[in-house]
Design a protein around this motif. Structure first.
Motif, PDB file in Angstrom:
ATOM      1  N   GLY A 176      18.817 -20.358  -3.773  1.00  0.00           N
ATOM      2  CA  GLY A 176      18.669 -20.270  -5.224  1.00  0.00           C
ATOM      3  C   GLY A 176      19.739 -20.981  -6.029  1.00  0.00           C
ATOM      4  N   ILE A 177      20.641 -21.713  -5.356  1.00  0.00           N
ATOM      5  CA  ILE A 177      21.747 -22.397  -6.030  1.00  0.00           C
ATOM      6  C   ILE A 177      21.264 -23.719  -6.631  1.00  0.00           C
ATOM      7  CG2 ILE A 177      24.079 -23.367  -5.756  1.00  0.00           C
ATOM      8  CD1 ILE A 177      23.955 -20.365  -5.108  1.00  0.00           C
ATOM      9  N   CYS A 178      21.625 -23.973  -7.895  1.00  0.00           N
ATOM     10  CA  CYS A 178      21.241 -25.207  -8.578  1.00  0.00           C
ATOM     11  C   CYS A 178      22.466 -26.028  -8.957  1.00  0.00           C
ATOM     12  CB  CYS A 178      20.447 -24.895  -9.848  1.00  0.00           C
ATOM     13  SG  CYS A 178      18.872 -24.078  -9.531  1.00  0.00           S
ATOM     14  N   SER A 179      22.330 -27.349  -8.842  1.00  0.00           N
ATOM     15  CA  SER A 179      23.375 -28.292  -9.254  1.00  0.00           C
ATOM     16  C   SER A 179      23.178 -28.666 -10.726  1.00  0.00           C
ATOM     17  CB  SER A 179      23.308 -29.555  -8.393  1.00  0.00           C
ATOM     18  OG  SER A 179      23.461 -29.252  -7.026  1.00  0.00           O
ATOM     19  N   ASN A 180      24.165 -29.377 -11.277  1.00  0.00           N
ATOM     20  CA  ASN A 180      24.068 -29.871 -12.659  1.00  0.00           C
ATOM     21  C   ASN A 180      23.204 -31.129 -12.638  1.00  0.00           C
ATOM     22  OD1 ASN A 180      24.372 -30.773 -15.252  1.00  0.00           O
ATOM     23  ND2 ASN A 180      26.599 -30.577 -15.305  1.00  0.00           N
ATOM     24  N   TYR A 216      27.233 -38.896   2.783  1.00  0.00           N
ATOM     25  CA  TYR A 216      27.162 -37.457   2.556  1.00  0.00           C
ATOM     26  C   TYR A 216      28.173 -36.999   1.514  1.00  0.00           C
ATOM     27  CZ  TYR A 216      24.180 -36.979   6.679  1.00  0.00           C
ATOM     28  OH  TYR A 216      23.142 -37.068   7.569  1.00  0.00           O
ATOM     29  N   VAL A 217      27.676 -36.199   0.564  1.00  0.00           N
ATOM     30  CA  VAL A 217      28.540 -35.422  -0.314  1.00  0.00           C
ATOM     31  C   VAL A 217      28.589 -34.041   0.318  1.00  0.00           C
ATOM     32  CG1 VAL A 217      28.813 -34.414  -2.609  1.00  0.00           C
ATOM     33  CG2 VAL A 217      27.914 -36.733  -2.362  1.00  0.00           C
ATOM     34  N   ASN A 218      29.719 -33.713   0.941  1.00  0.00           N
ATOM     35  CA  ASN A 218      29.800 -32.454   1.669  1.00  0.00           C
ATOM     36  C   ASN A 218      29.773 -31.283   0.693  1.00  0.00           C
ATOM     37  OD1 ASN A 218      29.971 -33.609   4.264  1.00  0.00           O
ATOM     38  ND2 ASN A 218      32.085 -34.177   3.856  1.00  0.00           N
ATOM     39  N   PRO A 219      28.837 -30.352   0.883  1.00  0.00           N
ATOM     40  CA  PRO A 219      28.697 -29.271  -0.095  1.00  0.00           C
ATOM     41  C   PRO A 219      29.879 -28.312  -0.064  1.00  0.00           C
ATOM     42  CG  PRO A 219      27.321 -28.851   1.817  1.00  0.00           C
ATOM     43  CD  PRO A 219      27.903 -30.223   2.003  1.00  0.00           C
ATOM     44  N   GLY A 249      25.895 -26.103  -4.504  1.00  0.00           N
ATOM     45  CA  GLY A 249      25.290 -27.340  -4.982  1.00  0.00           C
ATOM     46  C   GLY A 249      26.246 -28.514  -4.887  1.00  0.00           C
ATOM     47  N   MET A 250      25.797 -29.663  -5.408  1.00  0.00           N
ATOM     48  CA  MET A 250      26.620 -30.871  -5.421  1.00  0.00           C
ATOM     49  C   MET A 250      27.516 -30.850  -6.661  1.00  0.00           C
ATOM     50  SD  MET A 250      23.723 -33.686  -4.406  1.00  0.00           S
ATOM     51  CE  MET A 250      24.687 -35.112  -3.958  1.00  0.00           C
ATOM     52  N   ARG A 251      28.824 -30.958  -6.469  1.00  0.00           N
ATOM     53  CA  ARG A 251      29.745 -31.025  -7.602  1.00  0.00           C
ATOM     54  C   ARG A 251      29.633 -32.410  -8.244  1.00  0.00           C
ATOM     55  NH1 ARG A 251      35.039 -30.994  -6.387  1.00  0.00           N
ATOM     56  NH2 ARG A 251      35.554 -30.405  -8.521  1.00  0.00           N
TER      57      ARG A 251
END
Length: 483
Positions: free
Chosen positions: A176-180, A134-137, A148-150
């Motif tokens: 509605g949040i988007c990651s890179n 897990y990548v904890n948000p 999103g995921m950093r």
């Protein structure tokens, strides 16, 4: 037909129309025989609907092994979405997410993913025996929403687990949040890992240049698309998109492990028709949706206390971009949880929104909405604030609770277990799910340690009226824990 495939065609629809003209006598399933055997159902759903609720036959192709009209419809969908291959899915995006995961990982393999995944992704791990990393948000501590995921955290997970086979990204989140996504894809591919995008809420990204980048454009290997959400098709109809480096034949084998052999032509034709509509008119359709939501945001923010958020949240990292079609509203300053506003809108104003959590409300706006519907929603929110506003100082702040993963999901789910009163489970390892639905993101998943903090959150969410689902005991009075 292959040489004449253009986006104004709808091969499945055309085949169903040819079938109707043939006036076949049905000595096959379904047993209602075009509705004649079930007049009440025919009366309710209509003659046109039941006339095309048919079984696979030569002229209609077969979803398990498409060689004609379904194959052509999937080719057109792949072209419209910029994918190498598209699969029509009749088990919802749950089946598409599970097919992605089952394609990418097997027993004992590691997959990097955010903890705020939909339950379908963790269910896939129960099926295949892969282990989550897990990548904890990150959290927005004011709004109480997962971000999103950093990129740095994905990089760190890859460094710690170089043997992971895949990275799964929620893009966009429900809010509605988007990651890179482009950078995450670059990183993963550099280390030989596949990228899977749960794009359930991002169908529209493919058809409007004012919206965040789509998974296929960002170079992801696979993406799950809920056409029935923002794409306009029938509920439960979705697509699985694949990039050029994915073995589509193997993906199809994986899909056929769990997908029905009796694909509904109501669902399949709705995918075909909706793809055509978006390919031909998507830019103008979603221009209209963006304008409607921008107007709604301005009006709601003028009421006071409510906060309908948008691109101002962008920070270049955990909020790399924002889906401006999402009408996400922070309600806590009114002294009301999002779920309380959700209940009031439905019970007092006959307005059904998508979901409410303990601090936010999501009103899903799409191609089918009208300005007068927005006006009605805004007026109702203003009246709720005027009539029901309370002191917000004692409200629980939504915080991300980092899970302690003791066992993999498959190991915990199939382990010997016992049922305990929920208040007696602190310190034990959960062997089932607990979640608010919607959005279907687990508070507890199989293999995670139960803590007092988690139990407090569950009690609070229940008290506020969240619909809790997951456990075997549907009253949520007891939980199954590993013995």
């Amino acid at each position: 037909m292959g040489g004449y495939l253009t986006q104004d065609r709808a091969p499945i629809l055309e085949a169903l129309e040819r079938m109707k003209r043939a006036r076949l006598v049905p000595f096959d399933v379904p047993g209602h025989k075009r509705g004649r055997g079930n007049p009440e159902l025919r009366e309710f759903l209509g003659e046109k609907c039941l006339d095309v609720d048919v079984n696979s036959m030569k002229m209609l192709d077969n979803l398990c092994h498409p060689v004609s009209v379904i194959r052509d419809a999937e080719k057109l969908a792949a072209e419209a979405f910029g994918a190498a291959h598209a699969f029509f899915m009749v088990g919802g995006t749950t089946s598409a997410v599970q097919a992605m995961v089952l394609t990418a990982v097997g027993r004992g393999d590691k997959i990097i993913m955010p903890r705020n995944v939909h339950r379908s992704a963790i269910n896939a791990l129960i099926l295949c025996g892969a282990v989550p990393v897990y990548v904890n948000p990150q959290m927005d501590h004011t709004l109480g929403i997962s971000l999103g995921m950093r990129v740095e955290e994905v990089k760190d997970a890859i460094r710690r687990h170089p043997d992971a086979k895949a990275v799964l990204v929620n893009n966009p989140t429900y809010y509605g949040i988007c990651s890179n996504l482009r950078e995450i894809v670059r990183l993963a591919h550099e280390h030989g890992m596949m990228v899977l995008a749960d794009e359930a809420h991002g169908t529209h990204f493919y058809f409007n240049d004012k919206l965040p980048v789509s998974a296929m454009a960002a170079g992801a290997d696979m993406a799950s698309i809920s056409m029935h959400k923002s794409g306009g098709s029938l509920t439960q109809s979705s697509m699985l998109l694949c990039g050029p480096n994915v073995n589509a034949g193997y993906v199809h084998q994986v899909i056929n492990i769990t997908q029905t052999t009796s694909g509904s032509y109501l669902l399949l034709s709705s995918l075909d028709i909706s793809r055509r509509n978006l390919a031909l008119h998507g830019q103008e359709i979603f221009d209209k949706v963006i304008r409607l939501v921008e107007y709604a945001r301005d009006e709601i923010n003028a009421i006071g206390d409510y906060y309908a958020y948008s691109r101002e949240l962008i920070n270049g990292d955990s909020v790399y971009d924002f889906d401006t079609t999402k009408l996400s509203i922070f309600t806590r300053p009114t002294g009301l949880a999002g779920i309380e506003v959700y209940d009031l809108l439905r019970d007092e104003y006959d307005i059904q929104t998508e979901f409410g959590d303990i601090a936010n409300l999501l009103a899903y706006v799409s191609v089918g909405d009208r300005p007068k519907d927005i006006e009605r929603l805004v007026a109702a929110l203003a009246e709720i604030r005027r009539n029901y506003r309370k002191d917000s100082s004692k409200m629980l702040k939504a915080e991300y609770i980092e899970p302690e993963v003791v066992y993999g999901p498959q190991e915990a789910f199939y382990a010997e277990k016992e049922s305990l009163p929920i208040e007696s489970t602190a310190g034990r390892v959960c062997s089932e799910f607990v979640m608010c639905y919607p959005p279907g993101i687990p508070i507890l998943a199989p293999g995670e340690r139960i803590t007092d903090e988690i139990l407090t959150y569950i009690r609070y969410a229940r008290k506020k009226g969240c619909q809790m689902t997951g456990p075997e005991d549907m009253t949520i009075a007891r939980l199954n824990v590993v013995k």
